[in-house]
Design an enzyme around this catalytic site. Sequence first.
Site, PDB file in Angstrom:
ATOM      1  N   THR A 274     -27.011  18.257  16.612  1.00  0.00           N
ATOM      2  CA  THR A 274     -28.317  18.734  16.146  1.00  0.00           C
ATOM      3  C   THR A 274     -28.294  19.066  14.648  1.00  0.00           C
ATOM      4  O   THR A 274     -29.259  18.797  13.934  1.00  0.00           O
ATOM      5  CB  THR A 274     -28.752  19.994  16.939  1.00  0.00           C
ATOM      6  OG1 THR A 274     -28.537  19.760  18.326  1.00  0.00           O
ATOM      7  CG2 THR A 274     -30.206  20.321  16.715  1.00  0.00           C
TER       8      THR A 274
ATOM      9  N   SER B 174     -22.714  27.615  12.055  1.00  0.00           N
ATOM     10  CA  SER B 174     -23.908  28.423  12.256  1.00  0.00           C
ATOM     11  C   SER B 174     -23.702  29.599  13.206  1.00  0.00           C
ATOM     12  O   SER B 174     -22.911  30.485  12.929  1.00  0.00           O
ATOM     13  CB  SER B 174     -25.035  27.509  12.730  1.00  0.00           C
ATOM     14  OG  SER B 174     -26.216  28.223  12.830  1.00  0.00           O
ATOM     15  N   HIS B 175     -24.362  29.554  14.352  1.00  0.00           N
ATOM     16  CA  HIS B 175     -24.350  30.684  15.287  1.00  0.00           C
ATOM     17  C   HIS B 175     -23.173  30.623  16.261  1.00  0.00           C
ATOM     18  O   HIS B 175     -23.075  31.469  17.135  1.00  0.00           O
ATOM     19  CB  HIS B 175     -25.663  30.687  16.064  1.00  0.00           C
ATOM     20  CG  HIS B 175     -25.916  29.369  16.725  1.00  0.00           C
ATOM     21  ND1 HIS B 175     -26.319  28.262  16.014  1.00  0.00           N
ATOM     22  CD2 HIS B 175     -25.752  28.970  17.990  1.00  0.00           C
ATOM     23  CE1 HIS B 175     -26.414  27.243  16.837  1.00  0.00           C
ATOM     24  NE2 HIS B 175     -26.079  27.635  18.043  1.00  0.00           N
TER      25      HIS B 175
ATOM     26  N   ASP C  57     -27.896  34.930  11.633  1.00  0.00           N
ATOM     27  CA  ASP C  57     -26.744  34.258  12.243  1.00  0.00           C
ATOM     28  C   ASP C  57     -25.654  34.000  11.205  1.00  0.00           C
ATOM     29  O   ASP C  57     -25.759  34.416  10.050  1.00  0.00           O
ATOM     30  CB  ASP C  57     -27.170  32.963  12.948  1.00  0.00           C
ATOM     31  CG  ASP C  57     -27.561  31.874  11.971  1.00  0.00           C
ATOM     32  OD1 ASP C  57     -27.980  32.213  10.844  1.00  0.00           O
ATOM     33  OD2 ASP C  57     -27.449  30.683  12.324  1.00  0.00           O
TER      34      ASP C  57
ATOM     35  N   ASP D 149     -24.670  31.540   9.288  1.00  0.00           N
ATOM     36  CA  ASP D 149     -24.969  30.929   7.990  1.00  0.00           C
ATOM     37  C   ASP D 149     -26.304  31.377   7.403  1.00  0.00           C
ATOM     38  O   ASP D 149     -26.764  30.819   6.400  1.00  0.00           O
ATOM     39  CB  ASP D 149     -24.900  29.401   8.085  1.00  0.00           C
ATOM     40  CG  ASP D 149     -25.929  28.830   9.032  1.00  0.00           C
ATOM     41  OD1 ASP D 149     -26.288  29.520  10.016  1.00  0.00           O
ATOM     42  OD2 ASP D 149     -26.388  27.689   8.808  1.00  0.00           O
TER      43      ASP D 149
ATOM     44  N   ASP E 220     -29.506  31.274   8.434  1.00  0.00           N
ATOM     45  CA  ASP E 220     -30.812  30.617   8.551  1.00  0.00           C
ATOM     46  C   ASP E 220     -31.635  31.109   9.742  1.00  0.00           C
ATOM     47  O   ASP E 220     -32.818  30.821   9.842  1.00  0.00           O
ATOM     48  CB  ASP E 220     -30.683  29.080   8.556  1.00  0.00           C
ATOM     49  CG  ASP E 220     -29.734  28.555   9.601  1.00  0.00           C
ATOM     50  OD1 ASP E 220     -29.180  29.364  10.370  1.00  0.00           O
ATOM     51  OD2 ASP E 220     -29.527  27.324   9.654  1.00  0.00           O
ATOM     52  N   ARG E 221     -31.011  31.867  10.656  1.00  0.00           N
ATOM     53  CA  ARG E 221     -31.779  32.388  11.795  1.00  0.00           C
ATOM     54  C   ARG E 221     -32.117  33.857  11.599  1.00  0.00           C
ATOM     55  O   ARG E 221     -31.410  34.563  10.876  1.00  0.00           O
ATOM     56  CB  ARG E 221     -30.957  32.282  13.084  1.00  0.00           C
ATOM     57  CG  ARG E 221     -30.644  30.880  13.470  1.00  0.00           C
ATOM     58  CD  ARG E 221     -29.944  30.888  14.816  1.00  0.00           C
ATOM     59  NE  ARG E 221     -29.692  29.516  15.226  1.00  0.00           N
ATOM     60  CZ  ARG E 221     -29.534  29.133  16.471  1.00  0.00           C
ATOM     61  NH1 ARG E 221     -29.571  30.028  17.447  1.00  0.00           N
ATOM     62  NH2 ARG E 221     -29.322  27.867  16.766  1.00  0.00           N
TER      63      ARG E 221
ATOM     64  N   THR F 236     -36.374  19.137  18.454  1.00  0.00           N
ATOM     65  CA  THR F 236     -35.518  20.261  18.076  1.00  0.00           C
ATOM     66  C   THR F 236     -34.634  19.894  16.882  1.00  0.00           C
ATOM     67  O   THR F 236     -34.054  18.805  16.845  1.00  0.00           O
ATOM     68  CB  THR F 236     -34.641  20.632  19.278  1.00  0.00           C
ATOM     69  OG1 THR F 236     -35.498  21.120  20.305  1.00  0.00           O
ATOM     70  CG2 THR F 236     -33.626  21.701  18.926  1.00  0.00           C
TER      71      THR F 236
ATOM     72  N   GLU G  90     -38.876  27.309  14.958  1.00  0.00           N
ATOM     73  CA  GLU G  90     -38.314  26.928  16.249  1.00  0.00           C
ATOM     74  C   GLU G  90     -38.144  28.177  17.100  1.00  0.00           C
ATOM     75  O   GLU G  90     -37.957  29.278  16.576  1.00  0.00           O
ATOM     76  CB  GLU G  90     -36.941  26.286  16.060  1.00  0.00           C
ATOM     77  CG  GLU G  90     -36.950  25.006  15.285  1.00  0.00           C
ATOM     78  CD  GLU G  90     -35.605  24.290  15.404  1.00  0.00           C
ATOM     79  OE1 GLU G  90     -35.466  23.441  16.280  1.00  0.00           O
ATOM     80  OE2 GLU G  90     -34.686  24.614  14.626  1.00  0.00           O
TER      81      GLU G  90
ATOM     82  N   SER H 228     -35.612  29.013  18.599  1.00  0.00           N
ATOM     83  CA  SER H 228     -34.234  29.465  18.525  1.00  0.00           C
ATOM     84  C   SER H 228     -34.004  30.396  17.330  1.00  0.00           C
ATOM     85  O   SER H 228     -32.999  30.280  16.637  1.00  0.00           O
ATOM     86  CB  SER H 228     -33.304  28.263  18.436  1.00  0.00           C
ATOM     87  OG  SER H 228     -33.719  27.420  17.374  1.00  0.00           O
TER      88      SER H 228
ATOM     89  N   LYS I 198     -34.418  26.527   7.562  1.00  0.00           N
ATOM     90  CA  LYS I 198     -34.965  27.791   8.041  1.00  0.00           C
ATOM     91  C   LYS I 198     -34.286  28.911   7.269  1.00  0.00           C
ATOM     92  O   LYS I 198     -33.211  28.715   6.716  1.00  0.00           O
ATOM     93  CB  LYS I 198     -34.780  27.922   9.551  1.00  0.00           C
ATOM     94  CG  LYS I 198     -33.369  27.705  10.081  1.00  0.00           C
ATOM     95  CD  LYS I 198     -33.422  27.634  11.606  1.00  0.00           C
ATOM     96  CE  LYS I 198     -32.031  27.545  12.218  1.00  0.00           C
ATOM     97  NZ  LYS I 198     -31.610  26.162  12.460  1.00  0.00           N
TER      98      LYS I 198
HETATM   99  C1  VG1 Z   1     -29.788  24.773  18.469  1.00  0.00           C
HETATM  100  C2  VG1 Z   1     -31.234  25.210  18.537  1.00  0.00           C
HETATM  101  C3  VG1 Z   1     -32.063  24.425  17.545  1.00  0.00           C
HETATM  102  C4  VG1 Z   1     -31.472  24.591  16.136  1.00  0.00           C
HETATM  103  C5  VG1 Z   1     -30.005  24.203  16.141  1.00  0.00           C
HETATM  104  C6  VG1 Z   1     -29.332  24.470  14.808  1.00  0.00           C
HETATM  105  O1  VG1 Z   1     -29.672  23.417  18.816  1.00  0.00           O
HETATM  106  O2  VG1 Z   1     -31.753  25.052  19.842  1.00  0.00           O
HETATM  107  O3  VG1 Z   1     -33.399  24.851  17.594  1.00  0.00           O
HETATM  108  O4  VG1 Z   1     -32.161  23.791  15.213  1.00  0.00           O
HETATM  109  O5  VG1 Z   1     -29.306  24.946  17.140  1.00  0.00           O
HETATM  110  O6  VG1 Z   1     -29.374  25.830  14.484  1.00  0.00           O
HETATM  111  P1  VG1 Z   1     -29.230  22.913  20.296  1.00  0.00           P
HETATM  112  O7  VG1 Z   1     -29.154  21.430  20.199  1.00  0.00           O
HETATM  113  O8  VG1 Z   1     -27.951  23.605  20.592  1.00  0.00           O
HETATM  114  O9  VG1 Z   1     -30.318  23.404  21.221  1.00  0.00           O
HETATM  115  V1  VG1 Z   1     -28.224  26.508  13.452  1.00  0.00           V
HETATM  116  O10 VG1 Z   1     -28.742  28.004  13.179  1.00  0.00           O
HETATM  117  O11 VG1 Z   1     -27.263  25.294  13.123  1.00  0.00           O
HETATM  118  O12 VG1 Z   1     -28.317  26.351  12.001  1.00  0.00           O
HETATM  119 CO    CO Z   2     -27.637  28.840  11.545  1.00  0.00          CO
END
Ligand code: VG1
Ligand code: CO
Length: 549
Positions: free
Chosen positions: A24, A119-120, A283, A285, A287-288, A350, A369, A371, A382
């Site tokens: 993603t 990320s998270h 989160d 990095d 962005d959340r 997504t 989103e 999330s 984001k």
């Molecule tokens: C998840 C979330 C999606 C988001 C992605 C990256 O993907 O559902 O909405 O864009 O993480 O977020 P998935 O495929 O696991 O549902 V993050 O904060 O990389 O920056």
């Molecule tokens: Co992130």
Amino acid sequence: MDQSVSKLSEVKLETSFQDQKPGTSGLRKSSQQFAQENYLESFIESIFQTLPGVFGGVLILGGDGRYGNKRAIDVIIRMAAAHGVSKIITGINGIISTPAASHLIRTREAIGGIILSASHNMGGENGDFGVKINADNGGPASEVLTEAIYKCTKTLEKYKIAEASPIPIDIKGIYSIGDMSIEVLDGVDDYIDLMKSIFQFDLIKSLLASNFPIAFDAMNAVTGPYAKRLFEDLLEAPSNTVRNFIPLEDFGGMHPDPNLTYAKDLAYLLLNGDEYSFGAACDGDGDRNMVLGQRCFVNPSDSLAILVANYSCVPGYKNGLSGVARSMPTSSAVDVVAKELDIPCYETPTGWKFFGNLLDAGKITLCGEESFGTGSNHIREKDGLWAILFWLQILSVKKCSVSQVMRDHWNRFGRHYYSRHDYESIPSDIANQIYKKVELTLPAMIGTSFADGIVQTADNFSYLDPIDHSITNNQGLRIILDNGNRVILRLSGTGTQGATIRVYFESYVPPSGKLDQDPQEALSLLISGIEKLAEIKLLSGMSRPTVIT
Ligand code: VG1
Ligand code: CO
């Protein structure tokens, strides 16, 4: 420190890595997988061979400080030198949040950026590492670029790297390796200036001074230095406002995913006590965002709708919104607001990369989103702290509590009850079996009854990009009822262990309906309906979801 390149090496790859398929958002694998010899190097080589403008270009490089960042920064700097990059810009200790990197790419006219973060996901030697690639618009690499990089990894035979000693990235300054310069800057400065150009810091400052205590949890990740400067230095909140503010390689064992399960200390403080009026977390990095009021949780889908409905509180958007967008599983709360504002509302797959074209074309101003991701045209990612400042600005203008803002919103637009159930780390074959089974059942469901309605749409979501006309298939199974209620089922693209099934539930109640139910209760028919159909609990052997939002 100026270094000449003592040696330019071409390293032959004995092994080719067939599993370097970005998900993603970028390539996300366990730290151990990244530690395999030449694994990182071969992915970076593929980026340098594919990203347009590498020779002579400027590249932004940074990350969230997790385990693996230091080594990756050293390797990438030396590989960049070998590929003729003219300049690398990075933060002190390599710390740059994803939104700040997006901003730097845009203001420094870079060819793109490499962001080192999963990320998270958890960090550390036993956690995850990741490489995100951003293009010259500051946003995540498009599907086309991502696919081209992946294709390159499959045929790669060697990579190029310069031999040079590590750059002292803990000290601000300008360095060089051969013809390439390396600028180490304070990653926080430019970002704060951008925020100042959008929000009214004086107004927010007076809110915080008026018996409105706030708590922010940086979760030992990248936002610590940004939040300290922002909330404590500039907005003059007390010095203990920002918690867990030092970015640690393993995030101190925290899971830097700002939701009610993983940010539970902050959630407990806000939901059970009266000490704070406002709480927020970001989160790994940055962005959340998660936003909480006193005894009140703001669902991210509602948050997007509320920001859109109150855009006029923010000077940065005083000229109006051209349109908005949400990812498909995000609730349609924002659609109702867009309708009232008489602006277009787009539905994308997504992942933030799908907002990029709409933002670049000026079709949308805000987007988000479910999330915990919200953002706008100020960058192409984001932006966690931006969303938190947006909320604080609304509260400063309206002079009321978070729960009052929510109630007013539901009274005006109705409430979209919403929840996401995650089943994490299921064996991949079982997850695929569940997904396939539901997918095969969909066509026969149309016109039959499901939960509290009749199935109107049952399909696998496809997206036709309105700007470049590309088509993206298989973006999640949708069951949409005649009363507008929805259940969506997706397989995550960011997990690293087994597979994660996400199930999204949505049910709309108009302003005249019951607005104060518990979401799990309001959604109970949809929840039991999907279990009967998909048998996730039965087939996975899990008695309940790992995370409920
Ligand atoms: C998840 C979330 C999606 C988001 C992605 C990256 O993907 O559902 O909405 O864009 O993480 O977020 P998935 O495929 O696991 O549902 V993050 O904060 O990389 O920056
Ligand atoms: Co992130």
